[in-house]
Write a protein that holds these residues in place. Sequence first.
Motif, mmCIF file in Angstrom:
data_model
loop_
_atom_site.group_PDB
_atom_site.id
_atom_site.type_symbol
_atom_site.label_atom_id
_atom_site.label_comp_id
_atom_site.label_asym_id
_atom_site.label_seq_id
_atom_site.Cartn_x
_atom_site.Cartn_y
_atom_site.Cartn_z
ATOM 1 N N ALA A 136 0.820 -1.214 0.000
ATOM 2 C CA ALA A 136 0.000 0.000 0.000
ATOM 3 C C ALA A 136 0.850 1.259 0.000
ATOM 4 O O ALA A 136 0.391 2.321 -0.383
ATOM 5 C CB ALA A 136 -0.920 -0.010 1.215
ATOM 6 N N ARG A 137 2.095 1.153 0.445
ATOM 7 C CA ARG A 137 2.950 2.340 0.520
ATOM 8 C C ARG A 137 3.642 2.653 -0.794
ATOM 9 O O ARG A 137 4.381 3.627 -0.884
ATOM 10 C CB ARG A 137 3.996 2.171 1.621
ATOM 11 C CG ARG A 137 3.417 2.173 3.003
ATOM 12 C CD ARG A 137 2.928 3.545 3.405
ATOM 13 N NE ARG A 137 2.269 3.503 4.705
ATOM 14 C CZ ARG A 137 1.548 4.472 5.222
ATOM 15 N NH1 ARG A 137 1.366 5.584 4.543
ATOM 16 N NH2 ARG A 137 0.986 4.360 6.403
ATOM 17 N N THR A 138 3.471 1.803 -1.808
ATOM 18 C CA THR A 138 4.048 2.156 -3.104
ATOM 19 C C THR A 138 2.935 2.685 -4.002
ATOM 20 O O THR A 138 1.754 2.427 -3.758
ATOM 21 C CB THR A 138 4.713 0.949 -3.795
ATOM 22 O OG1 THR A 138 3.790 -0.123 -3.819
ATOM 23 C CG2 THR A 138 5.967 0.512 -3.077
ATOM 24 N N ARG A 139 3.319 3.404 -5.016
ATOM 25 C CA ARG A 139 2.341 4.005 -5.920
ATOM 26 C C ARG A 139 1.724 2.908 -6.800
ATOM 27 O O ARG A 139 2.317 1.850 -6.978
ATOM 28 C CB ARG A 139 3.024 5.063 -6.795
ATOM 29 C CG ARG A 139 3.743 6.137 -6.001
ATOM 30 C CD ARG A 139 2.775 7.026 -5.248
ATOM 31 N NE ARG A 139 1.851 7.664 -6.160
ATOM 32 C CZ ARG A 139 0.581 7.929 -5.849
ATOM 33 N NH1 ARG A 139 0.092 7.589 -4.675
ATOM 34 N NH2 ARG A 139 -0.201 8.516 -6.722
ATOM 35 N N PRO A 140 0.538 3.155 -7.352
ATOM 36 C CA PRO A 140 -0.092 2.147 -8.215
ATOM 37 C C PRO A 140 0.812 1.763 -9.391
ATOM 38 O O PRO A 140 1.598 2.587 -9.853
ATOM 39 C CB PRO A 140 -1.360 2.848 -8.715
ATOM 40 C CG PRO A 140 -1.591 3.977 -7.782
ATOM 41 C CD PRO A 140 -0.264 4.378 -7.228
ATOM 42 N N PRO A 177 -2.946 5.713 2.383
ATOM 43 C CA PRO A 177 -2.191 6.459 1.379
ATOM 44 C C PRO A 177 -3.155 6.942 0.292
ATOM 45 O O PRO A 177 -4.200 6.324 0.074
ATOM 46 C CB PRO A 177 -1.232 5.404 0.799
ATOM 47 C CG PRO A 177 -1.270 4.270 1.745
ATOM 48 C CD PRO A 177 -2.588 4.309 2.418
ATOM 49 N N PRO A 178 -2.822 8.025 -0.373
ATOM 50 C CA PRO A 178 -3.726 8.492 -1.430
ATOM 51 C C PRO A 178 -3.845 7.446 -2.540
ATOM 52 O O PRO A 178 -2.962 6.609 -2.705
ATOM 53 C CB PRO A 178 -3.047 9.765 -1.948
ATOM 54 C CG PRO A 178 -1.747 9.864 -1.266
ATOM 55 C CD PRO A 178 -1.640 8.832 -0.216
ATOM 56 N N ASN B 226 4.116 8.813 -9.705
ATOM 57 C CA ASN B 226 3.875 7.379 -9.572
ATOM 58 C C ASN B 226 5.111 6.543 -9.884
ATOM 59 O O ASN B 226 5.424 5.624 -9.161
ATOM 60 C CB ASN B 226 2.747 6.940 -10.511
ATOM 61 C CG ASN B 226 1.395 7.427 -10.028
ATOM 62 O OD1 ASN B 226 1.227 7.715 -8.858
ATOM 63 N ND2 ASN B 226 0.441 7.543 -10.932
ATOM 64 N N HIS B 227 5.746 6.879 -10.988
ATOM 65 C CA HIS B 227 6.872 6.070 -11.453
ATOM 66 C C HIS B 227 8.041 6.946 -11.856
ATOM 67 O O HIS B 227 7.848 8.095 -12.247
ATOM 68 C CB HIS B 227 6.476 5.240 -12.685
ATOM 69 C CG HIS B 227 5.348 4.315 -12.450
ATOM 70 N ND1 HIS B 227 4.045 4.684 -12.646
ATOM 71 C CD2 HIS B 227 5.319 3.043 -12.018
ATOM 72 C CE1 HIS B 227 3.256 3.667 -12.352
ATOM 73 N NE2 HIS B 227 4.008 2.661 -11.958
ATOM 74 N N ARG B 240 8.353 1.854 -9.397
ATOM 75 C CA ARG B 240 7.273 2.490 -8.654
ATOM 76 C C ARG B 240 7.901 3.305 -7.544
ATOM 77 O O ARG B 240 8.897 2.867 -6.959
ATOM 78 C CB ARG B 240 6.379 1.429 -8.022
ATOM 79 C CG ARG B 240 5.384 0.881 -8.978
ATOM 80 C CD ARG B 240 4.142 0.504 -8.242
ATOM 81 N NE ARG B 240 4.180 -0.888 -7.843
ATOM 82 C CZ ARG B 240 3.143 -1.480 -7.257
ATOM 83 N NH1 ARG B 240 2.067 -0.798 -6.980
ATOM 84 N NH2 ARG B 240 3.211 -2.743 -6.935
ATOM 85 N N LEU B 241 7.331 4.426 -7.218
ATOM 86 C CA LEU B 241 7.888 5.251 -6.150
ATOM 87 C C LEU B 241 7.183 4.961 -4.835
ATOM 88 O O LEU B 241 6.064 4.444 -4.817
ATOM 89 C CB LEU B 241 7.752 6.726 -6.519
ATOM 90 C CG LEU B 241 8.624 7.113 -7.722
ATOM 91 C CD1 LEU B 241 8.234 8.473 -8.248
ATOM 92 C CD2 LEU B 241 10.098 7.087 -7.351
ATOM 93 N N ILE B 242 7.858 5.278 -3.744
ATOM 94 C CA ILE B 242 7.265 5.069 -2.422
ATOM 95 C C ILE B 242 6.465 6.310 -2.050
ATOM 96 O O ILE B 242 6.891 7.441 -2.290
ATOM 97 C CB ILE B 242 8.358 4.750 -1.384
ATOM 98 C CG1 ILE B 242 9.025 3.415 -1.755
ATOM 99 C CG2 ILE B 242 7.789 4.690 0.023
ATOM 100 C CD1 ILE B 242 10.188 3.025 -0.884
ATOM 101 N N GLU B 243 5.301 6.057 -1.482
ATOM 102 C CA GLU B 243 4.358 7.125 -1.165
ATOM 103 C C GLU B 243 4.713 7.767 0.181
ATOM 104 O O GLU B 243 5.083 7.070 1.112
ATOM 105 C CB GLU B 243 2.959 6.477 -1.080
ATOM 106 C CG GLU B 243 1.858 7.379 -0.636
ATOM 107 C CD GLU B 243 1.637 8.512 -1.610
ATOM 108 O OE1 GLU B 243 1.552 8.225 -2.810
ATOM 109 O OE2 GLU B 243 1.561 9.661 -1.168
#
Lengths: 385, 378
Positions: A136-140, A177-178, B226-227, B240-243
């Motif tokens: 969940a902490r990484t972007r889609p 997270p968003p 995002n990437h 993928r980047l970390i949020e």
Amino acid sequence: MHPVVGHRSARASLARARDEMTLPSALLILGPRGIGKQRLALWISQLLLCTSRDGGEPCSQCRNCRRVLRLEHPDLHWFLPVVRPKGVSADKLAQALEEARHERLAEFRDTPVRSSHSEEPAAIYLAAAQELRRRARTRPAEAGEQLFIVADAESLVPQESSPEAANALLKLLEEPPPDTRFILTSSEPGRLLDTIRSRTVPLHLSPLTLPEVTAFLIELGTDPDAAKKAAALSAGSIGMALGFLPDDGGEPGPLDRLRRRAFEILRAGLSRNPGDGYSLALGFKVTGARGLVPLLDFLEIWIRDLAAVAAGAGDLLVNEDAGEYLRKAVEELGLHPAVVSEAVAVVERSRREARGNVNPQLIVAGLVARLQQTLLSSPLAGSPS
Amino acid sequence: MQFTVTRQNLHQGLAAVSASIPTKTTLPVLSNILLETADDGIWMSGTDLDVSIRVKVPAEVKETGSLTVPGKKLQEITRELPDHPVEISTRADQIELACGHARFKLNGLPADEFPSLPAVQFEAGMGVAGGDLQSLIHHTSFAVSTEESRPILNGVLWELRDGLMRMVATNGHRLARMAVPTGPSEGGSTSFIVPPAALQQVQRLFKDVEQIQVAWDAGDGGARKNHLGFRSDGVEVYTRLIEGTYPNYEQVIPKDNDKVAVVDKRSLESAVRRMAVVASDQTHRIRLTLEENRLHLNVLTPDLGEGHDELELSYNGEPLEIGFNATYLLEVLRYMPSQEVRISFKAPERAATLEPSVAEGDDPVDYLCLVMPLRLLD
């Protein structure tokens, strides 16, 4: 994956909420086991990811819909209870649990229509909740948002004393997270942490109608008579109905076997011989108490039927095939509906013991003794004619 | 699809891509690599959804098309092939491979089942000097946290400022920060939190590349990245980047450490390594005692034993006793790019910083590591 059966009004509301951008980011789908909560969760995923939705329903044809239905969309993560792998050291447990989840997903891909009944107790363990949190902490990966389905979310708490898994998820629900959505499903919301319930928007689903379940079974190729019988016992649940269907050799299905076993407990509970409970208990294993919970659910339905007969509502039985026996028992023992309803509390006590991992033989022996005491020793109970 | 490729090119392409193929996955298609024809070669792509790699190898394309094929199996087959041209063609969802007298058929999956690679617009991105990027990654990514409890620290913070590019990583106990000057930035300031697995691939695949194109795609109308994509000469790496928001690391870097020691890196490394043998397996605690131009190293582990060593260094401050985790100290020393290291202290309970001590006339290096001290029990 088969189309969603029933739940039309829920689907219409969800589609409307999607169009109005008011679909909650954490949804808790509630309802009895096997009525299609997880299938609806997949449908919601389609609703969110479908690229050519026309009107309310997702198209089920576009690339995203097809990948959701094959459980292969990279932004759809399905976490579901698994049986704890045996003989795995603590440092390898996380990997073993993830592999077990992969295997269960592969089973779902191969056999999407399956009974809700499972012989072995399964749970969502802390390591799985941590894996969910990591993802969940990484972007889609592809879509604008990530979707997490947590099936049977009550199993996030494998034991009352270790709520770590549920707590791990709680942090995420607290600060999502968003671009992340959670869809939890549960047939036992009472076992969910209050804090999880309070952070999700509930969506209550009703059981399916008898014709809906029957039609689905017949569509699968089930013999119409067997389909009708299984549907009648299923209490509006396709997942349950599938467990009542006889196997290829004509033997009773796993849930029918459980129902019959629960009936034996009821019979022992209505017997005046204290030894009946002990001889019945010896037929159970000494471990695996949590596996008794579904059996106790069936016993509760038997008691409900007994109360129905005692109250003069013998035409509303779930277990119609035992109507004659129940009528006779009520007559002979002079059972009053108020007395019979007290037996529900006895079953609930045994259920708590089962969740606490008490020796199953002790649970059954105690259960039968207490049933006898409640049903046969009450001042309201008449003497047998 | 039909093409001919040399065994060596096929092998090289597969070796580059196969690092991104997960061994266990919930999505069967991820075990496959995507083959797509281009005008003058073949694009090969592999992904584990976190990191994606795409490489182009020269090939003679006879018929265009695309298909996914089992990555590991194709790699194993290629490794064993004779050194002849390899002819590959597809029939429905099956790939047919011929090399010399060897023939293989492998079952594949349609290309549209393969996850889409991020839509990164390299034309709108920027160029980064390959050497600088490699240096930043090498000197910082070791410090990334592997603990699940704070996912934000599981990535390297990469900051791009006007005229400066900086990477920072920490696990809360030690931190590494490095910056290199760059030309003026056209896109203004920006930053990413990049998983170290992706940076490892960048290190591996862009080893001797002078210029790397970097670009990102963004959701939410550009508000969220995002990437991140890296590209150079037919090799592309996406991650993928970390949020989330990276902690304000500047706050923990002490500015008033006034006790400064300059020490030979190798001598200190050897001494710390010797002490570490007798240090506790749990805490790895060793004691450093600084006196004028002399450093004493002590270790005392109940139930095991004790050790002592000393070495000369340049130090004129007040005497100081401070405890450290030997493993963390060794780690940061290993990445110090100079013969001599400048270590600054304030007090036994305050963080120490380590910086390269560069001789006069040499180019300064903007590199700083921070190590939190351990409390000394007596």
